[in-house]
Scaffold this motif. Structure first.
Motif, PDB file in Angstrom:
ATOM      1  N   ILE A  49      -7.235  26.511 -20.774  1.00 32.36           N
ATOM      2  CA  ILE A  49      -7.671  25.117 -20.901  1.00 32.36           C
ATOM      3  C   ILE A  49      -8.257  24.869 -22.289  1.00 32.36           C
ATOM      4  O   ILE A  49      -7.898  23.912 -22.968  1.00 32.36           O
ATOM      5  N   PRO A  55      -2.928  18.277 -23.153  1.00 35.42           N
ATOM      6  CA  PRO A  55      -3.507  18.336 -21.802  1.00 35.42           C
ATOM      7  C   PRO A  55      -2.754  19.357 -20.942  1.00 35.42           C
ATOM      8  O   PRO A  55      -1.540  19.485 -21.044  1.00 35.42           O
ATOM      9  N   THR A  57      -1.610  21.072 -17.188  1.00 36.00           N
ATOM     10  CA  THR A  57      -1.330  20.705 -15.797  1.00 36.00           C
ATOM     11  C   THR A  57      -1.705  21.899 -14.929  1.00 36.00           C
ATOM     12  O   THR A  57      -1.675  23.053 -15.375  1.00 36.00           O
ATOM     13  N   GLY A  69       0.825  23.619 -20.642  1.00 37.03           N
ATOM     14  CA  GLY A  69       0.016  23.049 -21.705  1.00 37.03           C
ATOM     15  C   GLY A  69       0.787  23.274 -22.994  1.00 37.03           C
ATOM     16  O   GLY A  69       2.022  23.328 -22.983  1.00 37.03           O
TER      17      GLY A  69
END
Length: 164
Positions: A49, A55, A57, A69
């Motif tokens: 992340i 962004p 998923t 990503g």
């Protein structure tokens, strides 16, 4: 020239300890990624992340497991969109650390080292495997711009943990 001096330092780090008090066992360092904050995202997921350039998923609405990503592998300069194509790489490998002083650490110290974000990169799984437990005196990233950063980060982590 700076890279050469870092490689000389790294090469000297390789000969500091002659014998190991115990054999290296990865399970003593990292039996599994932890979820310290209890949010269902373990260290690997949080790294995915944090380092994604787009962004991410997730596999479900709980948002525990990253599926996609956009990540750049610092060892190759290539981009990846599938989280499953990436390994979490220990810049200073666990077995290298074990051979250079970490064998004397407690299990908690080993675990802290294994999950230290400063020592973790996301890389193409095949390059992670080709590196194995080598230090910068034996292996450098194939992507030229990453070599100096890798060697500096390796030295910084080794010094932070007293692996001299």
């Amino acid at each position: 020239m700076r890279l050469l001096s870092l490689l000389v330092v790294a090469a000297t780090l390789g000969g500091c300890y002659e014998a190991e008090p115990e054999a290296y066992d990865r399970q003593q360092w990292l039996p599994r990624w932890s979820d310290v904050d209890g949010d269902c995202q373990n260290t690997r997921q949080e790294l995915l992340i944090r380092l994604s350039l787009a962004p991410v998923t997730f596999s479900n609405e709980r948002a525990c497991t990253v599926v996609s990503g956009l990540w750049m592998d610092p060892y190759t300069g290539q981009f990846f969109q599938k989280a499953s194509d990436l390994d979490v790489e220990h810049i200073v490998p666990l077995s290298w650390a074990h051979k250079h002083g970490g064998a004397n650490w407690t299990r908690e110290q080993r675990r802290a080292f294994a999950e230290d974000p400063a020592n973790l990169w996301l890389v193409d799984d095949s390059h992670n495997q080709s590196k194995g437990d080598k230090g910068p005196d034996e292996w450098l990233p194939p992507y030229q711009p990453a070599r100096t950063i890798y060697a500096q980060q390796f030295q910084s982590i080794a010094e932070k943990y007293g692996l001299m």
